[in-house]
Design a protein around this motif. Structure first.
Motif, PDB file in Angstrom:
ATOM      1  N   LEU A   8      44.200  32.652  44.029  1.00 25.72           N
ATOM      2  CA  LEU A   8      44.261  32.567  44.998  1.00 25.72           C
ATOM      3  C   LEU A   8      44.262  34.075  45.724  1.00 25.72           C
ATOM      4  O   LEU A   8      44.845  34.164  46.639  1.00 25.72           O
ATOM      5  N   SER A   9      43.448  35.136  44.830  1.00 24.21           N
ATOM      6  CA  SER A   9      43.886  36.305  45.408  1.00 24.21           C
ATOM      7  C   SER A   9      42.325  36.611  46.382  1.00 24.21           C
ATOM      8  O   SER A   9      42.656  37.004  47.290  1.00 24.21           O
ATOM      9  N   THR A  10      41.897  35.404  46.510  1.00 20.14           N
ATOM     10  CA  THR A  10      40.883  35.775  47.395  1.00 20.14           C
ATOM     11  C   THR A  10      41.461  34.581  48.558  1.00 20.14           C
ATOM     12  O   THR A  10      41.235  33.550  48.618  1.00 20.14           O
ATOM     13  N   ASP A  11      41.323  35.018  50.222  1.00 20.80           N
ATOM     14  CA  ASP A  11      41.087  34.462  51.133  1.00 20.80           C
ATOM     15  C   ASP A  11      40.671  33.359  51.312  1.00 20.80           C
ATOM     16  O   ASP A  11      38.990  33.553  51.090  1.00 20.80           O
ATOM     17  N   LEU A  12      41.314  32.509  51.616  1.00 18.50           N
ATOM     18  CA  LEU A  12      40.685  30.856  51.788  1.00 18.50           C
ATOM     19  C   LEU A  12      39.985  30.410  53.317  1.00 18.50           C
ATOM     20  O   LEU A  12      38.897  29.981  53.246  1.00 18.50           O
ATOM     21  N   ASN A  13      40.619  31.574  53.759  1.00 17.11           N
ATOM     22  CA  ASN A  13      39.182  31.384  55.513  1.00 17.11           C
ATOM     23  C   ASN A  13      37.696  31.586  54.824  1.00 17.11           C
ATOM     24  O   ASN A  13      36.932  32.018  56.178  1.00 17.11           O
TER      25      ASN A  13
ATOM     26  N   VAL B 205      42.858  44.594  48.196  1.00 19.20           N
ATOM     27  CA  VAL B 205      44.527  45.648  47.865  1.00 19.20           C
ATOM     28  C   VAL B 205      44.075  45.218  45.956  1.00 19.20           C
ATOM     29  O   VAL B 205      44.341  44.408  45.808  1.00 19.20           O
ATOM     30  N   ARG B 206      44.056  46.948  45.065  1.00 19.94           N
ATOM     31  CA  ARG B 206      43.814  46.326  43.597  1.00 19.94           C
ATOM     32  C   ARG B 206      44.217  47.686  43.198  1.00 19.94           C
ATOM     33  O   ARG B 206      43.754  48.896  43.734  1.00 19.94           O
ATOM     34  N   GLY B 207      44.583  47.767  41.637  1.00 17.56           N
ATOM     35  CA  GLY B 207      45.178  48.822  41.702  1.00 17.56           C
ATOM     36  C   GLY B 207      43.419  49.710  41.017  1.00 17.56           C
ATOM     37  O   GLY B 207      42.556  49.750  41.412  1.00 17.56           O
ATOM     38  N   ALA B 208      44.043  51.292  40.713  1.00 17.50           N
ATOM     39  CA  ALA B 208      42.490  51.822  40.595  1.00 17.50           C
ATOM     40  C   ALA B 208      42.261  51.492  38.855  1.00 17.50           C
ATOM     41  O   ALA B 208      40.895  51.859  39.334  1.00 17.50           O
ATOM     42  N   LYS B 209      42.763  51.094  37.902  1.00 14.08           N
ATOM     43  CA  LYS B 209      41.907  50.293  36.724  1.00 14.08           C
ATOM     44  C   LYS B 209      41.354  49.401  37.671  1.00 14.08           C
ATOM     45  O   LYS B 209      39.532  49.435  36.901  1.00 14.08           O
ATOM     46  N   ARG B 210      41.521  48.418  37.680  1.00 18.10           N
ATOM     47  CA  ARG B 210      40.625  47.533  38.120  1.00 18.10           C
ATOM     48  C   ARG B 210      39.736  47.884  39.216  1.00 18.10           C
ATOM     49  O   ARG B 210      38.428  47.226  38.454  1.00 18.10           O
TER      50      ARG B 210
ATOM     51  N   TRP C  76      40.708  40.604  49.282  1.00 16.79           N
ATOM     52  CA  TRP C  76      41.281  39.869  47.831  1.00 16.79           C
ATOM     53  C   TRP C  76      41.482  40.750  48.088  1.00 16.79           C
ATOM     54  O   TRP C  76      42.477  41.881  48.380  1.00 16.79           O
ATOM     55  N   VAL C  77      43.399  40.149  46.886  1.00 17.70           N
ATOM     56  CA  VAL C  77      44.648  41.140  46.456  1.00 17.70           C
ATOM     57  C   VAL C  77      44.413  40.960  45.403  1.00 17.70           C
ATOM     58  O   VAL C  77      44.763  39.814  44.705  1.00 17.70           O
ATOM     59  N   ASP C  78      45.007  41.585  44.970  1.00 16.34           N
ATOM     60  CA  ASP C  78      45.317  41.668  42.882  1.00 16.34           C
ATOM     61  C   ASP C  78      46.693  41.403  43.174  1.00 16.34           C
ATOM     62  O   ASP C  78      47.371  41.679  43.306  1.00 16.34           O
TER      63      ASP C  78
END
Length: 506
Positions: free
Chosen positions: A118-123, A152-157, A227-229
């Motif tokens: 559920l990285s993606t906000d359900l809204n 929000v995620r790291g530089a690699k992804r 989206w949050v990693d």
């Protein structure tokens, strides 16, 4: 997209009506592999969100990809305790295989999937499926690369995701912004025709599905998402990059050779009076004129280069005939594909033969012009020859377009039967439209969420796992083997203990 063999098999999109039946409008699939810790919190949170915000009946389907931990036990317990949840077990891995299997078996008119973390906000879920319910779009995807998205995620992804989408834009001319976000939805009538064309069973499944849909002219709606990693996800860079590049090459080659029957996915316009066909008005004339002019300009330059080259060792008549023959073949092929949208190999020989007839007319015009020039002057300058040929070619070009449009690439829609139709037939309520798919039965008015009604059963015994994984549910084996060139069923292989696959690598 138009071809010489089909007017399109998908009906015009329509708003899905609401009723009081028990069939879910939305089926959200959660593909999982060894997710015993995250599965229950994900399902409970998703169910609570849908009950609060989604105005139609829904279902949550857990697609277990041959998990080796206690994920199957958790799935069955959730299915027993929650009436909106169904569990489905596959003995082979692959996110694409899981989605194709469950989507092929589902009776819900709107099919979606999301990752278990559920990285993606359900809204964003209701905005994702609303264009499909309203009939505005065929597919919908969440995009992490939209300007209004918050990620929000790291530089690699971040680097991997943007690089991958740049590759798709450069190699497959993809216009969608985010191929691998685990947040997508599709209309069931589109899935039934599109899924059999998708070969990949792993992570490239999403990309292949979107590229084919886009090339077929289907409408893809993009929704900006927050989206949050997931910090626990793993990235197998070498393996996934290699698989993706192989998939890009395979799809690109199939599109270049025209071996994909994308005409099956062509859609007519909707029921707006402005979109209805008007008699005696040419269809797509402006677009075809632009395409023909571009192809004609390039063909003229190609012809002049060939003529100048042949003129070195041959007379003007022979050089003109050779240059015109070679450029005519190239011109017919380019106009067939680019101007008149004819794809595939069907009718290609006939089109080239008719194009040679048009070539003969052009040859007569240009040769006659050269003969008249030689009669007027015994030794005309090369620049004068080129000027005469340009004028003659302009006249031949106008005639060529008219012959191409009215004869060579004329629309033969009356000779083709459409296999998917939309009809309004009386069901339980004569005033309520029912959507019918030839060979697949019908599904009736779409419901509001019932209160106290028993949830429909998930019938998994009516198809074989191999058929569902291949996207061939309900298709006779003989017809399927003839049409797709593959076996009627797929033999399932045991899962190797070392065969691991990350949850999400984008």
């Amino acid at each position: 997209m138009r071809t010489d063999s089909s007017p399109g098999n998908l009906p015009a999109r329509e708003h899905l009506p609401a009723g009081d039946a028990g069939t879910p409008v939305l089926d959200v699939v959660i593909p999982v592999y060894n997710e015993e810790k995250d599965l229950q919190p994900c399902v409970l949170r998703l169910r609570d969100h849908l009950k609060r915000t989604f105005p139609y009946a829904f279902r949550i389907t857990i697609a277990d990809n041959a998990s080796t931990d206690t994920t199957p036990l958790v799935s069955r317990r959730l299915e027993t305790e929650l009436p909106e949840v169904r569990a489905f077990r596959l003995e082979q891995k692959g996110r694409g295989r899981a989605l194709r299997t469950v989507w092929s078996a589902s009776e819900a008119p709107i099919l979606a999937y999301m990752d278990v973390d559920l990285s993606t906000d359900l809204n964003a879920l209701l905005p994702l499926v609303a264009p499909l319910i309203s009939g505005h779009s065929d597919l919908a995807i969440g995009s992490r690369l939209s300007r209004s998205s918050r990620v929000v995620r790291g530089a690699k992804r971040e680097f991997i995701s943007r690089s991958y989408n740049l590759i798709l834009r450069g190699s497959l001319q993809a216009r969608f912004s985010d191929a691998q976000c685990g947040f997508k939805a599709i209309r069931r009538d589109v899935a039934q025709v599109l899924l059999p064309l998708v070969e990949d069973t792993g992570w490239f499944f999403d990309t292949e599905m979107l590229v084919l849909a886009e090339r077929a002219g289907l409408r893809i709606h993009e929704v900006p998402v927050d989206w949050v990693d997931d910090p626990d996800s793993t990235v197998h860079i070498v393996k996934t990059a290699t698989d993706d590049l192989k998939g890009v090459w395979r799809v690109g080659r199939a599109l270049a050779t025209g071996s994909l029957p994308l005409d099956r996915l062509a859609r007519p316009f909707g029921d707006d009076p402005r979109d209805r066909e008007i008699k005696d008005v040419p269809n797509g004339l402006a677009r075809q004129l632009v395409g023909f002019c571009v192809v004609g300009g390039l063909s003229t330059l190609f012809y002049l280069l060939l003529y100048s080259g042949f003129r070195v060792f041959a007379g003007s008549q022979i050089a003109n005939a050779l240059a015109l023959l070679v450029s005519a073949i190239a011109n017919t092929a380019a106009n067939r594909r680019l101007t008149f949208g004819v794809r595939g190999r069907g009718g290609a020989v006939r089109h080239q033969a008719q194009g040679l007839v048009v070539f003969g007319i052009g040859l007569a015009l240009t040769s006659g012009s050269l003969a008249a020039l030689n009669a007027a002057s015994s030794d005309p300058a090369h620049s004068t020859e080129l000027a005469v040929l340009i004028a003659a070619n302009l006249a031949a070009t106008v005639l060529r377009f008219l012959l191409f449009r009215a004869w060579v690439f004329a629309d033969r829609r009356d000779d083709v039967d459409s296999t998917v139709v939309a009809s309004h037939v009386p069901a339980h309520n004569p005033s309520s439209p029912t959507y019918f798919m030839a060979g697949q039965g019908s599904y009736g008015p779409l419901p509001q969420r019932p209160t106290g009604a028993p949830h429909p059963t998930y019938d998994t015994d009516r198809f074989r796992a191999g058929e569902a994984a291949d996207g061939n549910v309900g298709v006779p084996p003989l017809e399927r083997s003839r049409e797709w060139g593959r076996d009627a069923t797929m033999q399932l292989q045991p899962v190797r203990p070392h065969d691991t696959e990350s949850r999400e690598y984008r």
